[in-house]
Motif scaffolding. Structure first.
Motif, PDB file in Angstrom:
ATOM      1  N   GLN A  77       0.845  -1.188   0.000  1.00 56.88           N
ATOM      2  CA  GLN A  77       0.000   0.000   0.000  1.00 56.88           C
ATOM      3  C   GLN A  77       0.880   1.237   0.000  1.00 56.88           C
ATOM      4  N   MET A  78       0.781   2.034  -1.072  1.00 56.35           N
ATOM      5  CA  MET A  78       1.586   3.251  -1.186  1.00 56.35           C
ATOM      6  C   MET A  78       0.723   4.445  -0.828  1.00 56.35           C
ATOM      7  N   ASP A  79       1.096   5.130   0.198  1.00 56.85           N
ATOM      8  CA  ASP A  79       0.349   6.274   0.693  1.00 56.85           C
ATOM      9  C   ASP A  79       0.728   7.528  -0.100  1.00 56.85           C
ATOM     10  N   VAL A  80      -0.013   8.591   0.117  1.00 53.14           N
ATOM     11  CA  VAL A  80       0.287   9.878  -0.485  1.00 53.14           C
ATOM     12  C   VAL A  80       0.722  10.824   0.628  1.00 53.14           C
ATOM     13  N   LYS A  84      -4.319  11.532   4.457  1.00 57.69           N
ATOM     14  CA  LYS A  84      -4.598  10.399   5.329  1.00 57.69           C
ATOM     15  C   LYS A  84      -6.041   9.920   5.202  1.00 57.69           C
ATOM     16  N   ALA A  85      -6.576   9.951   3.984  1.00 61.53           N
ATOM     17  CA  ALA A  85      -7.983   9.608   3.801  1.00 61.53           C
ATOM     18  C   ALA A  85      -8.215   8.104   3.792  1.00 61.53           C
ATOM     19  N   MET A  86      -7.159   7.317   3.607  1.00 64.50           N
ATOM     20  CA  MET A  86      -7.329   5.880   3.435  1.00 64.50           C
ATOM     21  C   MET A  86      -6.656   5.140   4.577  1.00 64.50           C
ATOM     22  N   ALA A  87      -7.416   4.267   5.196  1.00 62.15           N
ATOM     23  CA  ALA A  87      -6.886   3.483   6.310  1.00 62.15           C
ATOM     24  C   ALA A  87      -5.943   2.403   5.795  1.00 62.15           C
ATOM     25  N   PRO A  88      -4.975   1.979   6.602  1.00 60.35           N
ATOM     26  CA  PRO A  88      -4.123   0.848   6.207  1.00 60.35           C
ATOM     27  C   PRO A  88      -4.963  -0.401   5.953  1.00 60.35           C
ATOM     28  N   THR A  90      -5.046  -3.508   6.420  1.00 59.47           N
ATOM     29  CA  THR A  90      -4.576  -4.661   7.185  1.00 59.47           C
ATOM     30  C   THR A  90      -5.498  -5.844   6.954  1.00 59.47           C
ATOM     31  N   PRO A  91      -5.027  -7.068   7.196  1.00 57.39           N
ATOM     32  CA  PRO A  91      -5.909  -8.233   7.071  1.00 57.39           C
ATOM     33  C   PRO A  91      -7.172  -8.108   7.912  1.00 57.39           C
ATOM     34  N   GLU A  92      -7.048  -7.537   9.096  1.00 54.51           N
ATOM     35  CA  GLU A  92      -8.220  -7.373   9.963  1.00 54.51           C
ATOM     36  C   GLU A  92      -9.227  -6.400   9.346  1.00 54.51           C
ATOM     37  N   HIS A  93      -8.708  -5.337   8.723  1.00 53.14           N
ATOM     38  CA  HIS A  93      -9.575  -4.348   8.078  1.00 53.14           C
ATOM     39  C   HIS A  93     -10.348  -4.991   6.920  1.00 53.14           C
ATOM     40  N   ILE A  94      -9.644  -5.751   6.087  1.00 54.90           N
ATOM     41  CA  ILE A  94     -10.289  -6.420   4.954  1.00 54.90           C
ATOM     42  C   ILE A  94     -11.294  -7.457   5.451  1.00 54.90           C
ATOM     43  N   HIS A  95     -10.972  -8.106   6.541  1.00 56.60           N
ATOM     44  CA  HIS A  95     -11.833  -9.158   7.092  1.00 56.60           C
ATOM     45  C   HIS A  95     -13.198  -8.600   7.512  1.00 56.60           C
ATOM     46  N   LEU A  96     -13.202  -7.418   8.104  1.00 58.40           N
ATOM     47  CA  LEU A  96     -14.431  -6.873   8.671  1.00 58.40           C
ATOM     48  C   LEU A  96     -15.189  -5.958   7.705  1.00 58.40           C
ATOM     49  N   ARG A  97     -14.474  -5.320   6.797  1.00 61.57           N
ATOM     50  CA  ARG A  97     -15.087  -4.297   5.954  1.00 61.57           C
ATOM     51  C   ARG A  97     -15.808  -4.921   4.766  1.00 61.57           C
ATOM     52  N   TYR A 134      -2.174 -12.336   4.963  1.00 58.52           N
ATOM     53  CA  TYR A 134      -1.201 -11.712   4.083  1.00 58.52           C
ATOM     54  C   TYR A 134      -0.421 -10.672   4.873  1.00 58.52           C
ATOM     55  N   LYS A 135       0.709 -10.275   4.312  1.00 67.00           N
ATOM     56  CA  LYS A 135       1.554  -9.285   4.972  1.00 67.00           C
ATOM     57  C   LYS A 135       1.357  -7.940   4.293  1.00 67.00           C
ATOM     58  N   LEU A 136       1.050  -6.914   5.080  1.00 69.67           N
ATOM     59  CA  LEU A 136       0.878  -5.569   4.550  1.00 69.67           C
ATOM     60  C   LEU A 136       2.205  -4.829   4.573  1.00 69.67           C
ATOM     61  N   LEU A 137       2.643  -4.379   3.418  1.00 70.12           N
ATOM     62  CA  LEU A 137       3.849  -3.562   3.299  1.00 70.12           C
ATOM     63  C   LEU A 137       3.399  -2.129   3.034  1.00 70.12           C
ATOM     64  N   TYR A 138       3.545  -1.268   4.029  1.00 69.57           N
ATOM     65  CA  TYR A 138       3.003   0.088   3.955  1.00 69.57           C
ATOM     66  C   TYR A 138       4.121   1.067   3.637  1.00 69.57           C
ATOM     67  N   VAL A 139       3.984   1.769   2.505  1.00 66.16           N
ATOM     68  CA  VAL A 139       5.013   2.713   2.061  1.00 66.16           C
ATOM     69  C   VAL A 139       4.464   4.121   2.225  1.00 66.16           C
ATOM     70  N   HIS A 140       5.137   4.915   3.041  1.00 68.71           N
ATOM     71  CA  HIS A 140       4.692   6.297   3.264  1.00 68.71           C
ATOM     72  C   HIS A 140       5.804   7.253   2.843  1.00 68.71           C
ATOM     73  N   PRO A 141       5.648   7.945   1.710  1.00 71.45           N
ATOM     74  CA  PRO A 141       6.692   8.865   1.247  1.00 71.45           C
ATOM     75  C   PRO A 141       6.730  10.127   2.088  1.00 71.45           C
ATOM     76  N   GLU A 142       7.895  10.706   2.188  1.00 69.10           N
ATOM     77  CA  GLU A 142       8.073  11.890   3.015  1.00 69.10           C
ATOM     78  C   GLU A 142       8.212  13.170   2.189  1.00 69.10           C
ATOM     79  N   PHE A 143       8.381  13.050   0.866  1.00 68.23           N
ATOM     80  CA  PHE A 143       8.588  14.263   0.087  1.00 68.23           C
ATOM     81  C   PHE A 143       7.255  14.773  -0.468  1.00 68.23           C
TER      82      PHE A 143
END
Length: 311
Positions: A77-80, A84-88, A90-97, A134-143
């Motif tokens: 998951q590549m953030d902007v 912060k409009a989109m939640a991570p 996570t497997p738990e998030h996908i499971h419940l949503r 599954y494993k969530l790889l969260y990428v948050h850019p700083e620039f």
């Protein structure tokens, strides 16, 4: 992965012609197409699923459907930056949503035991509490402005046109220096009765179908059903099939007297023998193909500057 797509085109192992640049109008067929293509994956090599980047509103719900249906081992998951409009995811998030077409698992109904029990909570019987693994790889850019859409729509249109032009480049003879215009190439003649026809993205009256097909970009497809034609007229499908696409072509003319489609395509003859369906989508032939043809005297066919935008 590196480099513009038009520079390294390859014949896909399995392909379906969706026929539109966005899936907003028919997300159910999009999921059907995705599952159909994914069904040929034999897991002998790693598979990278490149999602489309529509992550707002229904697009996010559709992404949840995709993750749930395809059960990936990793999600990147590549953030902007500064957004912060989109939640991570996570497997738990996908499971419940809940997704757009799939349901999430409700929080399990629980009954509280006495305080002295070792287990304070216990899920009720019959409740599926399995969470996607599954494993969530969260990428948050700083620039600043990283990941911003900007002119992505314009750029994707240019890249799409370049891909079509690169594909049509296979029609050219490799031993001739000059590029031959499309009207100088010999097309295949395809009888109306040999292929079924379907316009994917809109309803077209049967009396107008040939106007729609003429000078259009079509997917050359293979449906399992045998084409049966009672007359010498065109065979029209009432529903859009989810089927193999073997390549693409341009209907450069329609011969109404001889009941023939004239089709230009780089698809090899051994594959063309399998084609029994033409799908017309909302993908246009790049303008430069129509206006840049050399050797035409007078007005260019299919091109006009006198256009009524109210139509």
């Amino acid at each position: 992965l590196p480099g513009p797509p038009f520079t390294h085109q390859q014949t896909p192992r399995k392909m379906v012609y969706y026929g539109q640049t966005s899936c907003e109008q028919d997300t159910e067929r999009y999921l059907d197409v995705m599952k159909y293509v994914f069904s040929c994956y034999k897991k002998e090599v790693p598979l990278i699923i490149n999602t489309m980047g529509w992550v707002k509103g229904e697009g996010l719900l559709l992404l949840i459907d995709i993750i749930r249906l395809l059960s990936p081992s990793h999600v990147v998951q590549m953030d902007v930056c500064d957004w912060k409009a989109m939640a991570p995811l996570t497997p738990e998030h996908i499971h419940l949503r809940a997704g757009l077409h799939t349901k999430g698992k409700q929080q399990p109904k629980c009954k509280q035991l006495d305080v002295g029990a070792a287990e304070s909570w216990k899920c009720s019987e019959g409740e599926d509490a399995s969470v996607p693994q599954y494993k969530l790889l969260y990428v948050h850019p700083e620039f600043p402005r990283a990941g911003m859409a900007g002119e992505a729509r314009v750029h994707s249109g240019i890249l799409r046109d370049m891909s079509i032009l690169g594909y049509l480049g296979h029609l050219q003879y490799p031993d001739i220096g000059a590029v031959l215009p499309l009207h100088s190439l010999v097309p295949y003649q395809v009888p109306f009765s040999a292929v079924a026809l379907r316009v994917i993205h809109t309803d077209v009256a049967p009396t107008n179908i040939m106007y729609a097909v003429n000078a259009s970009w079509v997917g050359l497809c293979c449906i399992p059903d045998e084409i049966r034609c009672q007359s010498d007229g065109p065979v029209l499908l009432t529903q859009t099939p989810v089927c193999d696409c073997l390549g693409f072509g341009i209907v450069r003319g329609v011969d109404m007297e001889k009941k023939l489609y004239h089709i230009l395509t780089p698809v090899p003859p051994e594959n063309l023998r399998l084609v029994n369906c033409l799908l017309l989508g909302n993908i246009a032939i790049p303008n430069c193909v129509l206006v840049g043809q050399q050797g035409i005297e007078g007005e260019i066919p299919y091109v006009t500057s006198d256009y009524n935008y109210s139509i």
